[in-house]
Enzyme design. Structure first.
Site, short mmCIF file in Angstrom:
data_model
loop_
_atom_site.label_atom_id
_atom_site.label_comp_id
_atom_site.label_asym_id
_atom_site.label_seq_id
_atom_site.Cartn_x
_atom_site.Cartn_y
_atom_site.Cartn_z
N PHE A 41 3.75 6.01 7.18
CA PHE A 41 3.24 5.58 8.49
C PHE A 41 2.86 6.78 9.36
CE2 PHE A 41 5.80 1.30 8.63
CZ PHE A 41 4.98 0.78 7.66
N LYS A 72 3.27 -9.37 7.02
CA LYS A 72 2.83 -8.85 5.73
C LYS A 72 4.04 -8.63 4.83
CE LYS A 72 -0.31 -5.47 3.65
NZ LYS A 72 -1.33 -4.44 3.94
N ASN A 105 1.04 5.89 -2.95
CA ASN A 105 1.13 6.55 -1.65
C ASN A 105 2.55 6.49 -1.10
OD1 ASN A 105 1.44 5.25 1.23
ND2 ASN A 105 0.55 3.63 -0.06
N ARG A 106 2.95 7.56 -0.48
CA ARG A 106 4.21 7.62 0.26
C ARG A 106 3.92 8.29 1.60
NH1 ARG A 106 4.54 10.30 -4.35
NH2 ARG A 106 4.25 12.56 -4.31
N TYR A 134 -8.49 -2.30 -0.39
CA TYR A 134 -8.34 -0.92 0.05
C TYR A 134 -8.61 0.03 -1.11
CZ TYR A 134 -5.91 3.34 1.76
OH TYR A 134 -5.58 4.62 2.11
N THR A 179 -0.47 -9.16 -0.73
CA THR A 179 0.79 -8.46 -0.59
C THR A 179 0.55 -6.99 -0.27
OG1 THR A 179 0.82 -7.85 -2.93
CG2 THR A 179 1.86 -9.93 -2.35
N ASN A 180 1.66 -6.32 0.09
CA ASN A 180 1.65 -4.88 0.28
C ASN A 180 1.73 -4.19 -1.08
OD1 ASN A 180 1.92 -2.31 1.59
ND2 ASN A 180 3.00 -3.30 3.28
N ASN A 238 7.80 2.93 2.15
CA ASN A 238 7.84 4.36 2.50
C ASN A 238 8.55 4.68 3.81
OD1 ASN A 238 6.32 5.06 0.16
ND2 ASN A 238 4.48 4.34 1.20
N THR A 239 9.09 3.66 4.46
CA THR A 239 9.95 3.87 5.63
C THR A 239 11.34 3.35 5.27
OG1 THR A 239 8.14 3.68 7.22
CG2 THR A 239 10.35 3.24 8.04
N SER A 299 6.30 -2.08 3.73
CA SER A 299 5.99 -0.78 3.12
C SER A 299 7.26 -0.20 2.52
CB SER A 299 5.44 0.18 4.17
OG SER A 299 5.38 1.50 3.64
#
Length: 376
Positions: A124, A232, A120-121, A336, A260-261, A194-195, A192
């Site tokens: 947020f 996290k 996933n990207r 998840y 973990t993430n 992705n930011t 994350s």
């Protein structure tokens, strides 16, 4: 016979992954929203999970079951009670940012089915702290009917993309002030991929003032109740950096660490190289994270010696996986990606399976059963 695997193969795997998520989550919300709590009652009957032996108190909060839903599934707090009725002992919403944002361009979610993984990207994508706070406030004002223990709600907050790194603490404080009053616990997400620049906030010299600011803001807006605060972290941190974050959490008297993430790594995947390349960049979650996530958990446990609550997430698919994390030092476990592949009965099966392990050992509560397993 389980229906969902056939449904996944016939329908969901043929759809765009994000579209499938919206469809599946929409169906769960629709059932949960049926009048007079009838939808929640129906889900509870279909997916029983909250065995009394699983109840435990962690950082002062009563959890009906140890296995919960990780952040990322319900970004905007739209289906908390329906998700909990599926058997999750807790639901962590978000990641929520100070300002609403659309996230990255689509497509931004892809499955690697051979690996039981997801890339996933998303970036947020969420309505922002003010919108989510309004939704949480309405939920508290009109609580749904619960025959059993109400779900625990975690709130995961992150940095708004357009906010410069130097102003990150201020942005997190905005979210904290709006959301902390409705959180059973609060999570600072600095992991994350992705930011842009977010993972740089894991460096202790940057993380320290950020966490101090969030702690102070939470205490200011929720006087008389100390909202548990966790951080996290990413699986890609070097071991020395994991130790540094653990030491910082102890220094600042945080309540815990979530590990973990997602990972930016792509090593050892079963999927064909072209499939992985097509999935693109972003964070990888699911079964490939299993080994590293367990390693990080064990390292944190050794470093903190039970002085911090540890929530383990990453690669958890089965009852055995969840039990292994508890025995290895986790106080709670989240999942998840397994939800995508296993369907709505997943959480119920895992929590019921843990309860069976507790009772099979002759114990009447989870904590004693886990402690005995750790000793043996």
């Amino acid at each position: 016979m389980r229906i969902y695997p056939k449904l996944f193969n016939l329908v969901f795997r043929r759809m765009d992954a994000e579209q499938a998520h919206r469809l599946g989550f929409g169906a769960i919300r629709a059932v949960g929203a049926l009048p007079a709590g009838s939808g929640l009652a129906l889900l509870e009957r279909l997916f029983p999970a909250h065995d009394p032996v699983l109840k435990q108190t962690v950082f002062g909060v009563g959890f009906p079951a140890p296995f919960g839903l990780a952040a990322g599934f319900d970004k905007n707090a739209e289906g908390i009670d329906a998700l909990a009725a599926l058997g999750f002992g807790s639901v962590e919403i978000g990641t929520v940012t100070g300002q609403g944002q659309p996230g990255n361009e689509q497509p931004r979610l892809a499955r690697l089915i051979a690996d039981r993984a997801v890339v996933n990207r998303m970036g947020f994508n969420n309505g922002g702290a003010e919108e989510v706070a309004r939704r949480l406030k309405r939920r508290v004002a009109k609580p749904e009917r619960w025959d059993k223990v109400p779900p625990v709600v975690g709130v995961n907050i992150g940095k708004t993309k357009i906010v410069p790194e130097a102003e990150a603490a201020t942005d997190y404080v905005v979210s904290t002030k709006l959301l902390a009053p409705y959180a059973d616990y609060l999570v600072v997400n600095v992991s994350s991929p992705n930011t842009p620049g977010l993972r740089g906030l894991q460096a202790v010299e940057v993380l320290r003032p950020l966490l101090k600011a969030v702690r102070a803001a939470a205490d200011e807006v929720v006087p008389g109740r100390r909202v548990p605060l966790l951080v996290k972290i990413a699986p890609d941190l070097a071991d020395a950096d994991i130790d540094a974050v653990a030491d910082l959490a102890l220094e600042l008297r945080l309540d815990g660490v979530i590990a973990t993430n997602t990972t930016i790594g792509r090593e050892g995947l079963k999927s064909a190289a072209e499939k992985v390349e097509t999935a693109g960049g972003g964070g990888l979650s699911g079964a490939p994270l299993k080994e590293r996530s367990l390693e990080v958990l064990k390292r944190l446990r050794a470093r903190t010696a039970g002085r911090l609550v540890l929530i383990s997430v990453g690669g958890v698919e089965t009852v055995g996986d969840a039990w292994q994390r508890l025995v290895a030092g986790a106080d709670l476990v989240q999942g998840y990606t397994g939800f995508i592949y296993e369907g709505p009965g997943w959480a119920s099966r895992i929590n019921r399976g843990i309860a069976e392990k507790v009772r099979a050992g002759g114990y009447t509560n989870l904590r004693d059963a886990v402690e005995a397993a750790r000793v043996s």
